[in-house]
Scaffold this active site. Structure first.
Site, PDB file in Angstrom:
ATOM      1  N   LEU A 210      14.596 -10.964  49.614  1.00 10.88           N
ATOM      2  CA  LEU A 210      14.521 -11.750  48.596  1.00 10.88           C
ATOM      3  C   LEU A 210      14.361 -13.088  49.856  1.00 10.88           C
ATOM      4  CD1 LEU A 210      17.768 -10.016  47.076  1.00 10.88           C
ATOM      5  CD2 LEU A 210      15.816 -10.872  46.297  1.00 10.88           C
ATOM      6  N   MET A 211      15.184 -13.093  50.897  1.00  5.07           N
ATOM      7  CA  MET A 211      15.353 -14.136  51.749  1.00  5.07           C
ATOM      8  C   MET A 211      13.963 -14.743  52.174  1.00  5.07           C
ATOM      9  SD  MET A 211      18.442 -13.023  54.794  1.00  5.07           S
ATOM     10  CE  MET A 211      18.204 -14.342  55.751  1.00  5.07           C
ATOM     11  N   LYS A 289      26.465 -17.163  49.890  1.00  2.32           N
ATOM     12  CA  LYS A 289      26.057 -18.415  49.434  1.00  2.32           C
ATOM     13  C   LYS A 289      24.720 -18.630  48.651  1.00  2.32           C
ATOM     14  CE  LYS A 289      24.017 -22.915  52.239  1.00  2.32           C
ATOM     15  NZ  LYS A 289      24.010 -23.031  53.215  1.00  2.32           N
ATOM     16  N   SER A 299      21.140 -36.579  52.683  1.00  5.15           N
ATOM     17  CA  SER A 299      20.575 -36.624  53.776  1.00  5.15           C
ATOM     18  C   SER A 299      19.832 -35.489  53.701  1.00  5.15           C
ATOM     19  CB  SER A 299      22.242 -35.730  54.016  1.00  5.15           C
ATOM     20  OG  SER A 299      23.139 -36.801  53.078  1.00  5.15           O
ATOM     21  N   LYS A 301      16.598 -33.608  55.227  1.00  6.94           N
ATOM     22  CA  LYS A 301      16.448 -32.832  56.764  1.00  6.94           C
ATOM     23  C   LYS A 301      15.338 -33.401  56.625  1.00  6.94           C
ATOM     24  CE  LYS A 301      18.689 -28.080  55.105  1.00  6.94           C
ATOM     25  NZ  LYS A 301      18.945 -28.080  56.678  1.00  6.94           N
ATOM     26  N   ARG A 310      14.106 -21.920  52.186  1.00  9.90           N
ATOM     27  CA  ARG A 310      14.150 -20.913  51.027  1.00  9.90           C
ATOM     28  C   ARG A 310      14.781 -19.845  51.386  1.00  9.90           C
ATOM     29  NH1 ARG A 310       9.862 -19.435  54.939  1.00  9.90           N
ATOM     30  NH2 ARG A 310       9.709 -17.405  56.211  1.00  9.90           N
ATOM     31  N   ASP A 312      17.804 -20.070  52.261  1.00  9.05           N
ATOM     32  CA  ASP A 312      19.264 -21.035  52.998  1.00  9.05           C
ATOM     33  C   ASP A 312      19.926 -20.102  51.607  1.00  9.05           C
ATOM     34  OD1 ASP A 312      21.345 -22.229  54.105  1.00  9.05           O
ATOM     35  OD2 ASP A 312      21.196 -23.322  52.525  1.00  9.05           O
ATOM     36  N   ASP A 371      24.091 -32.676  53.176  1.00 10.51           N
ATOM     37  CA  ASP A 371      23.801 -31.210  53.843  1.00 10.51           C
ATOM     38  C   ASP A 371      24.121 -30.396  53.773  1.00 10.51           C
ATOM     39  OD1 ASP A 371      21.553 -29.505  54.675  1.00 10.51           O
ATOM     40  OD2 ASP A 371      21.027 -31.022  56.917  1.00 10.51           O
ATOM     41  N   GLU A 373      26.168 -29.109  52.292  1.00  9.43           N
ATOM     42  CA  GLU A 373      26.534 -28.425  50.665  1.00  9.43           C
ATOM     43  C   GLU A 373      27.164 -27.068  50.283  1.00  9.43           C
ATOM     44  OE1 GLU A 373      23.442 -25.557  51.119  1.00  9.43           O
ATOM     45  OE2 GLU A 373      23.336 -27.229  52.451  1.00  9.43           O
ATOM     46  N   ARG A 375      29.360 -25.259  51.993  1.00 12.99           N
ATOM     47  CA  ARG A 375      30.861 -24.956  52.181  1.00 12.99           C
ATOM     48  C   ARG A 375      31.111 -25.782  50.751  1.00 12.99           C
ATOM     49  NH1 ARG A 375      31.245 -29.004  57.884  1.00 12.99           N
ATOM     50  NH2 ARG A 375      29.264 -27.629  57.551  1.00 12.99           N
TER      51      ARG A 375
END
Length: 526
Positions: A210-211, A289, A299, A301, A310, A312, A371, A373, A375
């Site tokens: 998936l990651m 997450k 903001s 990257k 991808r 994250d 960025d 985001e 949290r």
């Protein structure tokens, strides 16, 4: 016979001089494409002979001491984790990979914080399996090396490749692994242990899959579909898919704020696993997450390596990978998983630095860096997770680059409110070899996020470059009332270069196996 000599009647793909030994009695007929991985221990003395483990000794006897005879020739520089390939030494096998599993009797290493013997087995088996695949074997029988679970983990984890989008001719061939146990007295126990290791590795490999998926192939909606397909017809699993209107009804403004810059709709995924023989007095809540791509928003990257974002949604991937293994292991537990899914994009409706939103628990948040985001979406998810009255809440997130600076890929950073629960997680990591390291939740960091000009909390600390992972954890703590909470910042273990020898280069799926182990250990501790 020299490793560079030509082998008649068989093509060796990409021979490696330091790992392959051709035997003069090699047979050119009856090509089986079947190999075996057998273990040997390091010599007790510097120039002594390698020690055959129980399975290798059995096959050495069966082959009239061919293995031990050849080892004297090819094993002078064989070190822990390395292997040598011999041909036509054991009937029924085209090739045999002899793998060095380190010192005999290796156990828990206090300095390293893991069971060194198990880690040696994972690395050695992985080396053997990968080497046999590289020379064309499609079936491999694996010596359990005294720990079938670790052997299975090393073997199956080493075979993972994300190449489904490549031309079929460029994909790695599938390899079928089996456990060599028929000659072992406690074969049924070894087979059960092997199955446990295989299932844990499969959970981690699914998380890795998936990651690795490109974000256009795994949008929030497609992530939901992938989970539904994986758990289809699983009697102990219930899936609830919540859409944007439900998210709005729950007043999850922090989650919605992150998603509003993207054309992809957000989803809140709730998965429940409950075994009919559940032994837990109250459930475990796991929060992951699920930002399927993170540009940083306004903001934004830097362009370099942004493609890595991808992954994250690594926390979400490890969460569903954990549930996969928990379900297939048929563990008598009760687990809820909560996954907020969205993209963080710099669209015309995107949140802007300085905007203020209200989270589900009523606290206002000043967003000074879009960025930061992860949290924000976790704040609402953590608060919602408390609705199931869990005994512990555990969240996983590729949250900060700061944890990578602090720990690198050596361990996942953990912020825990309960030392007793932390101790269980630490022991789980020691067992799996996928370690965790406790980080501080001091009020020192809380003050840095609550000292806010426009709102109750700020989404970055007022000293944003200092203790970035710690202030992120302090922010999350503002949205959790459960006294038994652990936050895992897994950004540092998101990918693997060559640090973990049984994981190929790419996304790591860590710490999936550790969380499976933790949940099982927690259920037994009640």
């Amino acid at each position: 016979m020299a490793a560079s000599m030509k082998v008649i009647g068989r093509k060796i793909h990409k021979p490696v001089l330091s790992t392959i030994c051709q035997h003069s009695r090699f047979s050119t007929h009856n090509i089986l494409n079947k190999g075996a991985v057998l273990g040997v221990y390091q010599a007790k003395e510097k120039d002594g002979d390698l020690i055959l483990d129980k399975s290798t000794q059995f096959f050495d006897d069966k082959s009239s001491k061919k293995i031990s005879g050849l080892l004297k020739v090819v094993s002078r520089d064989l070190k822990k984790g390395g292997c040598r390939v011999l041909y036509d030494v054991v009937p029924g096998y085209e090739s045999v990979a002899l793998c060095c599993i380190g010192e005999k009797g290796a156990s828990f290493n206090e300095a390293e914080g893991f069971d060194e013997g198990s880690e040696n087995i994972r690395a050695a088996v992985a080396s053997g399996v990968k080497t046999l695949r590289s020379i064309g074997e499609t079936e491999v029988d694996v010596d359990p090396c005294g720990n079938a679970e670790a052997a299975a983990e090393g073997g199956y984890l080493s075979l993972f490749e994300y190449d489904e989008l490549k031309d079929k001719t460029k994909r790695k061939k599938a390899v079928k692994l089996s456990c060599l146990v028929d000659h072992i007295t406690a074969s049924s126990s070894a087979k059960k242990s092997w199955t446990r290791g295989r299932i844990k590795a499969e959970g981690q490999n699914w998380a890795r899959h998936l990651m690795e998926m490109p974000s256009n192939k795994l949008t929030p909606a497609l992530f939901v579909e992938a989970v539904q397909q994986k758990f289809a017809n699983r009697s102990n699993v219930t899936i609830h898919v919540r859409d944007k209107s439900w998210i709005q009804s729950e007043k999850m403004e922090a989650f919605l704020a992150v998603s509003q810059g993207s054309s992809e709709a957000p989803y809140f995924l709730h998965i429940e696993y409950k075994h009919p023989d559940n032994k837990m007095s109250s459930p475990v809540a796991v929060v992951g997450k699920g930002v399927t791509f993170d540009t940083g928003g306004i903001s934004i990257k830097p362009a370099a390596s942004m493609d890595q974002m991808r992954a994250d949604m690594g926390g979400a991937a490890c969460t569903v990978g954990t549930l996969y293994s928990v379900d297939r292991l048929d563990l008598p537990v009760h687990v809820h998983a909560f996954i907020p899914l969205c993209e963080n994009m710099p669209g015309g409706r995107a949140i802007k630095p300085g905007d203020v939103v209200t989270a589900r628990n009523g606290k206002t948040i000043q967003i000074d860096n879009t960025d930061a985001e992860g949290r924000l979406i976790l704040a609402d998810a953590l608060n919602y997770a408390e609705t199931v009255n869990p005994q512990v809440i555990l969240d996983m997130a590729t949250l900060t680059g700061a944890i990578d600076v602090a720990l690198g890929s050596g361990a996942a950073g953990v912020y825990a409110t309960s030392t007793d629960t932390w101790n269980i997680l630490q022991k789980a990591g020691a067992n799996t070899g996928d370690r965790v390291w406790r980080m501080p939740l001091f009020n020192h960091y809380t003050k840095q996020v609550t000292d806010c000009k426009l709102a109750d909390v700020n989404n970055i600390g007022k000293h944003s470059r200092s203790g970035g992972s710690c202030t992120a954890a302090a922010f999350l703590k503002e949205f959790v009332t459960n006294k038994n909470w652990m936050h895992l910042d897994i950004a540092g273990v998101m990918s693997n270069k060559d640090e973990v020898p049984y994981l190929n280069s790419g996304m790591a799926g860590r710490p999936t196996r550790t969380i499976v182990e933790f949940i099982e250990m927690l259920s037994k501790a009640e």
